[in-house]
Design a protein around this motif. Structure first.
Motif, PDB file in Angstrom:
ATOM      1  N   ILE A 117       0.851  -1.181   0.000  1.00 54.33           N
ATOM      2  CA  ILE A 117       0.000   0.000   0.000  1.00 54.33           C
ATOM      3  C   ILE A 117       0.894   1.240   0.000  1.00 54.33           C
ATOM      4  O   ILE A 117       2.027   1.210   0.481  1.00 54.33           O
ATOM      5  N   PRO A 118       0.408   2.339  -0.548  1.00 55.07           N
ATOM      6  CA  PRO A 118       1.224   3.548  -0.612  1.00 55.07           C
ATOM      7  C   PRO A 118       1.255   4.280   0.725  1.00 55.07           C
ATOM      8  O   PRO A 118       0.431   4.032   1.608  1.00 55.07           O
ATOM      9  N   GLU A 119       2.221   5.153   0.878  1.00 54.71           N
ATOM     10  CA  GLU A 119       2.274   6.053   2.025  1.00 54.71           C
ATOM     11  C   GLU A 119       2.028   7.482   1.533  1.00 54.71           C
ATOM     12  O   GLU A 119       2.367   7.817   0.397  1.00 54.71           O
ATOM     13  N   PRO A 120       1.430   8.324   2.353  1.00 50.63           N
ATOM     14  CA  PRO A 120       1.134   9.693   1.918  1.00 50.63           C
ATOM     15  C   PRO A 120       2.402  10.509   1.714  1.00 50.63           C
ATOM     16  O   PRO A 120       3.398  10.326   2.424  1.00 50.63           O
ATOM     17  N   ASP A 121       2.363  11.393   0.735  1.00 46.27           N
ATOM     18  CA  ASP A 121       3.492  12.283   0.465  1.00 46.27           C
ATOM     19  C   ASP A 121       3.356  13.496   1.369  1.00 46.27           C
ATOM     20  O   ASP A 121       2.842  14.539   0.982  1.00 46.27           O
ATOM     21  N   LYS A 122       3.816  13.341   2.607  1.00 49.81           N
ATOM     22  CA  LYS A 122       3.668  14.412   3.594  1.00 49.81           C
ATOM     23  C   LYS A 122       4.785  14.289   4.624  1.00 49.81           C
ATOM     24  O   LYS A 122       5.384  13.212   4.772  1.00 49.81           O
ATOM     25  N   PRO A 123       5.091  15.359   5.332  1.00 52.40           N
ATOM     26  CA  PRO A 123       6.166  15.304   6.321  1.00 52.40           C
ATOM     27  C   PRO A 123       5.872  14.306   7.435  1.00 52.40           C
ATOM     28  O   PRO A 123       4.727  14.161   7.870  1.00 52.40           O
ATOM     29  N   VAL A 124       6.914  13.632   7.892  1.00 48.15           N
ATOM     30  CA  VAL A 124       6.789  12.707   9.013  1.00 48.15           C
ATOM     31  C   VAL A 124       6.482  13.483  10.285  1.00 48.15           C
ATOM     32  O   VAL A 124       7.008  14.577  10.515  1.00 48.15           O
ATOM     33  N   LYS A 125       5.625  12.922  11.116  1.00 45.77           N
ATOM     34  CA  LYS A 125       5.314  13.518  12.405  1.00 45.77           C
ATOM     35  C   LYS A 125       5.991  12.729  13.523  1.00 45.77           C
ATOM     36  O   LYS A 125       6.121  11.506  13.438  1.00 45.77           O
TER      37      LYS A 125
END
Length: 632
Positions: A117-125
């Protein structure tokens, strides 16, 4: 011996898979995490015994396939499940071939379950607590004396290995033994295959807790750990049987000399079973109840009957750990686990055992993430007790195999949602997934009841009757499949007496090779090495050869395979063993089914369901602890 788990318990384990062919896919029915107990949670055989760089899976393609599969149920075959495939050019050594690669499977309800499954293209929290439903009772923390999930889960959160395998969330679901540096920054193997030299990092520190107090890890710690694993009392001793000496060259270098070339020696060093620890807690005797390692998490508590918890290591050498805490409450009851998942108290640790179960959770929790993993080898098989004269005539064994309708069992038990493969992981033997059509499953891996009757009659076994002993790890893996087998064998005039016994009695017979039953519904452990599947499962002198094959040709091939350094010659030897095992029908494998593994929509970068050697084995907890982050 496998750990005892209820058939509905979900421990994060997965099988591996299929290439260049269209698989029948579907949802597992019950073997799910009970199988975790079989393959690596318990016995000596778990540690009997690899990962070359592989093309990474295309997560976005899987997501696209999932959306497409859910648009039109009319495209599905009636009453069955399908596997979505993609054609891609894959470079494999010197050969470029087009491979049909399964990206997932479609359930009986028409829902596509991807292998990635893909992961969102966003900064890690950063921050937060990750909670996993845990089903193994916490055990002793000494990595040298136990192999069970109740020990190794915690050990791998807190310790590291000399070598690792690539373990990013984007790793290929088909990957195997993709070796990368971990505590060692580099390594060399001598031309004669006898000496392995590991150059350790100089910036790795233990947790800053007395009595270790954050000191730097050295080659002396590696030697100390490996010497303990070499000890006759360790369940991991088999990894080091060919070791002549382990020598500290200097503080950052350790050299291992082998008695004979052992091409598979390096791969177990990258598994959950060979983590590195210092002498302080071992010398004081505290190592069974405490752990001070170099890993991403620091022990808070690990309590039998309760569970455990870990806090992040602020000085982890691989970089910042994203989560603050990982909690593993012991929740054996499946209903309680589902309740905690539905209200968001558990982030992962559940698997859907049926298509209906997946649909039920998605009805109340529609944003739940779900995915699966491929299958490369069957777990269970009908294993003949080959010590008995009853099975000397191969015509009897072949006749039984021809009476066995594998497709019917797949349909009846899994609604077409599984696959039957040999217990030998085929990736160590073949480029293509084995099939009757390509000839790699031999002449007896087919359903031919009339031919079965003729073979049995020729062997004087027209009314063959025999006993089968089993423990019911799960209904779908064991009792229900055995009921179908009884009926199939009855159709050709055989009588199978399937006798269920309790866990202790079953494993006291199966794992010790001392049971007197005529056959066993026997499990095989999984491994990252070819040697396990060639020698371990089939050589007359191997403890993992539990149905007691005694074939001089197989023994000779397996022994040569252990020391052969030429890859092509080694593969040929492995194939000789494969072909002989299947031609002689020394065991008859049973189907395995797929499972859907579930995570909360806010949990990121955790995969945790693939086989040993993948970087996402259910005991690769340190990798998941380092990768994970919480998106809320």
């Amino acid at each position: 011996m496998p750990e005892h788990t209820d058939e509905r318990l979900d421990a994060p384990f997965a099988y591996t898979v299929t290439r260049r062919t269209l698989l029948r896919g579907g949802l597992l029915g019950g073997v799910g995490l009970a199988a975790a107990a079989l393959i690596g949670c318990g016995g000596d055989d778990d540690d009997d015994d690899e990962q070359a760089p592989a093309a990474q899976a295309t997560a976005q393609a899987a997501a696209t396939a999932q959306a497409a599969a859910q648009q039109d149920d009319d495209d599905e075959d009636e009453g069955g499940a399908q596997v979505a495939v993609t054609d891609e050019d894959v470079e494999d050594e010197d050969t470029v071939a087009t491979i049909k690669r399964a990206e997932g499977f479609t359930t009986e309800a028409g829902r596509f379950v991807p292998f990635q499954i893909p992961e969102p293209d966003k900064p890690v929290k950063f921050g937060g607590t990750m909670t996993q439903r845990f089903t193994f009772d916490p055990g002793p923390l000494d990595p040298a004396i136990a192999a069970a999930g109740g020990t190794m889960t915690a050990v791998n959160i807190m310790y590291n290995r000399v070598l690792g395998v690539y373990s990013g969330w984007d790793s290929d679901p088909y990957a195997r033994n993709d070796l990368v540096p971990e505590l060692a920054e580099s390594w060399e193997i001598s031309e004669d295959g006898l000496t392995y030299t590991f150059n350790m990092r100089g910036d790795v520190k233990f947790h800053n807790i007395p009595p270790v107090n954050g000191r730097t890890l050295t080659a002396h710690d590696v030697k100390f750990s490996w010497d303990r694993y070499k000890d006759v009392g360790s369940p991991h001793r088999s990894y080091f049987l060919q070791v002549a000496s382990i020598d500290v060259v200097d503080d950052q270098t350790v050299a291992v000399t082998l008695n004979q070339p052992t091409p598979d020696f390096i791969y177990p060093l990258a598994t959950a079973y060979t983590t590195v620890h210092g002498p302080e807690l071992a010398d004081s005797g505290e190592i069974t109840s405490n752990a001070i390692g170099t890993g991403p998490m620091i022990l808070d508590h690990w309590t039998g009957g309760v569970g455990g918890a870990f806090d992040k290591n602020p000085d982890y050498f691989r970089g910042p750990v994203k989560i603050d805490r990982w909690e593993l409450p012991l929740v054996r009851d499946a209903a309680a686990g589902w309740a905690q998942f539905r209200v968001g108290n558990h982030d992962f640790g559940m698997s859907a055992a049926t298509s209906d179960e997946l649909e039920n959770i998605l009805e109340t929790n529609p944003e739940t993430q779900y995915f699966s993993a491929p299958i490369f080898a069957s777990t269970f098989a009908l294993n003949f007790n080959l010590d008995l004269p009853k099975w000397e005539d191969e015509r009897i064994r072949r006749g039984i195999s021809l009476a066995y309708d594998r497709e019917e069992i797949l349909d009846v038990i899994y609604s077409g949602a599984g696959i039957v493969l040999p217990q030998m992981d085929w990736r160590f033997f073949w480029e293509d997934e084995p099939s009757v059509e390509n000839g790699t499953l031999g002449n007896w891996w087919r359903h031919a009841p009339e031919e079965s009757k003729k073979l049995l009659a020729a062997a004087g076994a027209e009314e063959l009757e025999f006993d089968l002993v089993y423990y019911n790890y799960s209904n779908t893996s064991n009792s229900l499949q055995n009921e179908v087998l009884i009926d199939q064998f009855r159709r050709v005039g055989m009588k199978l007496n399937a006798n269920a016994v309790d866990y202790t009695e079953y494993n006291s017979q199966w794992t010790t090779r001392s049971g007197e039953s005529e056959s066993f519904d026997g499990w095989a452990s999984f491994s990252p090495t070819a040697d396990h599947y060639v020698f371990g499962l089939n050589h007359s002198g191997s403890g993992g050869n539990r149905n007691r094959i005694n074939d001089p040709e197989i023994d000779a091939w397996a022994e040569q395979h252990q020391v052969e350094l030429d890859p092509d010659a080694r593969t040929e030897l492995a194939r000789n063993v494969w072909n002989k095992v299947l031609d002689q029908v020394y065991r008859i494998e049973k189907p395995s089914g797929y499972a859907a593994y579930l995570q909360q929509p806010w949990l990121r970068a955790v995969r945790y369901i693939r086989p040993i050697g993948s970087g996402h084995f259910y005991l690769d907890t340190g990798y998941e602890a380092f990768n994970a982050w919480i998106d809320k």
